[in-house]
Design a protein around this motif. Structure first.
Motif, PDB file in Angstrom:
ATOM      1  N   ARG A 159       0.806  -1.196  -0.149  1.00  0.00           N
ATOM      2  CA  ARG A 159      -0.115  -0.011   0.019  1.00  0.00           C
ATOM      3  C   ARG A 159       0.888   1.131   0.074  1.00  0.00           C
ATOM      4  N   ALA A 160       0.454   2.234  -0.745  1.00  0.00           N
ATOM      5  CA  ALA A 160       1.168   3.498  -0.780  1.00  0.00           C
ATOM      6  C   ALA A 160       0.105   4.620  -0.853  1.00  0.00           C
ATOM      7  N   ALA A 161       0.555   5.836  -0.886  1.00  0.00           N
ATOM      8  CA  ALA A 161      -0.463   6.869  -0.951  1.00  0.00           C
ATOM      9  C   ALA A 161      -1.208   6.968  -2.337  1.00  0.00           C
ATOM     10  N   GLY A 162      -2.225   6.771  -2.402  1.00  0.00           N
ATOM     11  CA  GLY A 162      -3.197   6.678  -3.642  1.00  0.00           C
ATOM     12  C   GLY A 162      -2.986   5.233  -4.553  1.00  0.00           C
ATOM     13  N   LEU A 163      -2.521   4.274  -3.853  1.00  0.00           N
ATOM     14  CA  LEU A 163      -2.036   2.913  -4.647  1.00  0.00           C
ATOM     15  C   LEU A 163      -2.149   1.671  -3.739  1.00  0.00           C
ATOM     16  N   ILE A 164      -2.519   0.644  -4.388  1.00  0.00           N
ATOM     17  CA  ILE A 164      -2.439  -0.636  -3.706  1.00  0.00           C
ATOM     18  C   ILE A 164      -1.568  -1.523  -4.831  1.00  0.00           C
ATOM     19  N   ALA A 165      -1.016  -2.642  -4.285  1.00  0.00           N
ATOM     20  CA  ALA A 165      -0.350  -3.561  -5.619  1.00  0.00           C
ATOM     21  C   ALA A 165      -0.330  -4.801  -4.686  1.00  0.00           C
ATOM     22  N   GLN A 166      -0.425  -5.919  -5.803  1.00  0.00           N
ATOM     23  CA  GLN A 166      -0.356  -7.125  -5.746  1.00  0.00           C
ATOM     24  C   GLN A 166       0.897  -7.787  -6.328  1.00  0.00           C
ATOM     25  N   VAL A 167       1.446  -8.715  -5.792  1.00  0.00           N
ATOM     26  CA  VAL A 167       2.658  -9.230  -6.200  1.00  0.00           C
ATOM     27  C   VAL A 167       2.427 -10.816  -6.396  1.00  0.00           C
ATOM     28  N   ASP A 168       2.465 -11.254  -7.575  1.00  0.00           N
ATOM     29  CA  ASP A 168       2.250 -12.866  -7.865  1.00  0.00           C
ATOM     30  C   ASP A 168       3.616 -13.478  -8.053  1.00  0.00           C
ATOM     31  N   ALA A 169       4.052 -14.057  -7.017  1.00  0.00           N
ATOM     32  CA  ALA A 169       5.141 -14.844  -7.070  1.00  0.00           C
ATOM     33  C   ALA A 169       5.138 -16.173  -7.286  1.00  0.00           C
ATOM     34  N   THR A 170       3.913 -16.691  -7.666  1.00  0.00           N
ATOM     35  CA  THR A 170       3.863 -18.116  -8.181  1.00  0.00           C
ATOM     36  C   THR A 170       4.594 -18.321  -9.437  1.00  0.00           C
ATOM     37  N   THR A 171       4.662 -19.549  -9.872  1.00  0.00           N
ATOM     38  CA  THR A 171       5.246 -20.246 -10.993  1.00  0.00           C
ATOM     39  C   THR A 171       4.372 -20.422 -12.186  1.00  0.00           C
ATOM     40  N   ARG A 172       3.096 -19.904 -12.038  1.00  0.00           N
ATOM     41  CA  ARG A 172       2.081 -20.051 -13.018  1.00  0.00           C
ATOM     42  C   ARG A 172       1.594 -18.612 -13.628  1.00  0.00           C
ATOM     43  N   PRO A 173       1.267 -18.301 -14.652  1.00  0.00           N
ATOM     44  CA  PRO A 173       1.021 -16.857 -15.150  1.00  0.00           C
ATOM     45  C   PRO A 173      -0.344 -16.282 -14.335  1.00  0.00           C
ATOM     46  N   THR A 174      -0.264 -15.083 -14.075  1.00  0.00           N
ATOM     47  CA  THR A 174      -1.333 -14.482 -13.087  1.00  0.00           C
ATOM     48  C   THR A 174      -2.644 -14.633 -13.797  1.00  0.00           C
ATOM     49  N   PRO A 175      -3.880 -15.216 -13.115  1.00  0.00           N
ATOM     50  CA  PRO A 175      -4.922 -15.520 -13.989  1.00  0.00           C
ATOM     51  C   PRO A 175      -5.822 -14.223 -13.943  1.00  0.00           C
ATOM     52  N   LEU A 176      -7.032 -14.275 -14.596  1.00  0.00           N
ATOM     53  CA  LEU A 176      -7.874 -12.959 -14.790  1.00  0.00           C
ATOM     54  C   LEU A 176      -8.463 -12.861 -13.334  1.00  0.00           C
ATOM     55  N   ARG A 177      -8.692 -13.675 -12.662  1.00  0.00           N
ATOM     56  CA  ARG A 177      -9.214 -13.478 -11.270  1.00  0.00           C
ATOM     57  C   ARG A 177      -8.494 -12.551 -10.361  1.00  0.00           C
ATOM     58  N   ASP A 178      -7.194 -12.588 -10.467  1.00  0.00           N
ATOM     59  CA  ASP A 178      -6.419 -11.622  -9.629  1.00  0.00           C
ATOM     60  C   ASP A 178      -6.381 -10.324 -10.202  1.00  0.00           C
ATOM     61  N   VAL A 179      -6.617 -10.165 -11.618  1.00  0.00           N
ATOM     62  CA  VAL A 179      -6.829  -8.651 -12.031  1.00  0.00           C
ATOM     63  C   VAL A 179      -7.977  -8.090 -11.734  1.00  0.00           C
ATOM     64  N   GLU A 180      -9.195  -8.915 -11.659  1.00  0.00           N
ATOM     65  CA  GLU A 180     -10.401  -8.363 -11.318  1.00  0.00           C
ATOM     66  C   GLU A 180     -10.596  -8.125  -9.846  1.00  0.00           C
ATOM     67  N   CYS A 181      -9.785  -8.961  -9.187  1.00  0.00           N
ATOM     68  CA  CYS A 181     -10.032  -8.779  -7.585  1.00  0.00           C
ATOM     69  C   CYS A 181      -9.163  -7.431  -7.217  1.00  0.00           C
ATOM     70  N   LEU A 182      -7.852  -7.273  -8.026  1.00  0.00           N
ATOM     71  CA  LEU A 182      -7.342  -6.052  -7.737  1.00  0.00           C
ATOM     72  C   LEU A 182      -8.107  -4.721  -7.885  1.00  0.00           C
ATOM     73  N   TRP A 183      -8.600  -4.904  -9.171  1.00  0.00           N
ATOM     74  CA  TRP A 183      -9.376  -3.511  -9.612  1.00  0.00           C
ATOM     75  C   TRP A 183     -10.626  -3.361  -8.665  1.00  0.00           C
ATOM     76  N   LEU A 184     -11.474  -4.391  -7.984  1.00  0.00           N
ATOM     77  CA  LEU A 184     -12.273  -4.323  -7.244  1.00  0.00           C
ATOM     78  C   LEU A 184     -11.802  -3.730  -5.688  1.00  0.00           C
ATOM     79  N   ASN A 185     -10.699  -4.013  -5.334  1.00  0.00           N
ATOM     80  CA  ASN A 185     -10.037  -3.435  -4.012  1.00  0.00           C
ATOM     81  C   ASN A 185      -9.700  -2.291  -4.187  1.00  0.00           C
ATOM     82  N   ALA A 186      -9.025  -1.802  -5.574  1.00  0.00           N
ATOM     83  CA  ALA A 186      -8.803  -0.541  -5.858  1.00  0.00           C
ATOM     84  C   ALA A 186      -9.896   0.512  -5.847  1.00  0.00           C
TER      85      ALA A 186
END
Length: 240
Positions: A159-186
C-alpha cells in the motif's frame, strides 16, 4: 550487445532479443552468451537450476551465477532464452549465494524529472519479490510504501499513498481473477492498482487489465520490473 531473433511459440510473434549486461565485480561489463538457433521455451514452472546460469567474465575470467535471460512477449508468455554453457564452472557453486547487481532501468524520455538509478533487490523468495516491488514503487515516486507482516485476505501486498499493489510470486501466469480482484479492491478504496508477476499473465488477464487500465509488470530474478502493457508504460513515464 549480443542479440538473437526470438519467435514466441505461443503467438508466433518475432522479437529481437538483446542480452542484458551486468557489471562483474572487477568492473567489466558481462553478459550471458546467447545460443543462436536454439528454440526458446515458455516458462510454466520455475526452479533454481533453470533460473540461473554460469557466466564467465571476459575481463578477469571469474565465473559467477547470473539470471537466466528471459523475454516477456506482449501476448503474456514469458520465454526462457537459451545461453551457451560455460566449459568450466570454476567457483560457480559457491557464487550462487552472492547477490547480483544488474544494470539499472533506463530513464524514460518522457519522465517529468530525472530519477536516480534504480537499485533492484535480487529475488530468491516470495518475500523478496514483494520487497523488490516496493523498492520499484518508491523509485517511481510513490510515498509511504508499506507491506503488511502477513498477507491479508484481500491479497494486497503493498500500500502507498493513492495506490495498492499485488505481487504474484507463483510459478504460473497470473490469472484473470487476480486482475479483477485487484481492480475491485482499488475501486472500493478509491485508489489505483498495480500488478507484479514473476511468471507473466494469462491472455485473458492481460486483455482485462488493458481494458481496466491496470498497469502490469513482470519481474525476473534480478528484481527489475518490466512494463508489459500500455498502462504500465505510462506509469513508468510519468511516475507517481
Amino acid at each position: 550487445m549480443d542479440s538473437v531473433p526470438v519467435r514466441c511459440p505461443a503467438c508466433r510473434r518475432d522479437h529481437a532479443y538483446v542480452t542484458p549486461v551486468y557489471p562483474c565485480p572487477c568492473g567489466a561489463p558481462t553478459a550471458p552468451p546467447l545460443l543462436r538457433g536454439a528454440p526458446v521455451t515458455p516458462i510454466t514452472h520455475r526452479t533454481w537450476n533453470d533460473d540461473w546460469v554460469t557466466v564467465r567474465c571476459r575481463g578477469c575470467g571469474r565465473h559467477d551465477q547470473w539470471p537466466q535471460p528471459e523475454l516477456c512477449c506482449p501476448c503474456g508468455a514469458v520465454l526462457r532464452v537459451p545461453v551457451r554453457p560455460v566449459a568450466s564452472a570454476g567457483r560457480a557453486a559457491d557464487a550462487a549465494s552472492r547477490p547480483v547487481r544488474p544494470a539499472h532501468i533506463p530513464l524514460p524520455r518522457t519522465a517529468a524529472a530525472p530519477r536516480p538509478a534504480f537499485r533492484p533487490l535480487t529475488i530468491r523468495t516470495a518475500r523478496d519479490a514483494v520487497g523488490a516491488a516496493a523498492l520499484y514503487l518508491t523509485w517511481l515516486g510513490f510515498r509511504e510504501v508499506t507491506q503488511p507482516g502477513t498477507r491479508p485476505a484481500s491479497r494486497i501486498d503493498l500500500r502507498a499513498a493513492g495506490l495498492i499493489a499485488q505481487v504474484d510470486a507463483t510459478t504460473r501466469p497470473t490469472p484473470l481473477r487476480d486482475v479483477e480482484c485487484l481492480w475491485l479492491n482499488a475501486l472500493n478504496s478509491s485508489v489505483s492498482g498495480v500488478l507484479f508477476s514473476l511468471a507473466g499473465y494469462a491472455p485473458d488477464a492481460r486483455e482485462r487489465a488493458d481494458g481496466l487500465r491496470i498497469p502490469l509488470f513482470v519481474m525476473d530474478l534480478t528484481g527489475t520490473p518490466q512494463p508489459v502493457n500500455g498502462a504500465a508504460d505510462e506509469l513508468v513515464s510519468t511516475g507517481a
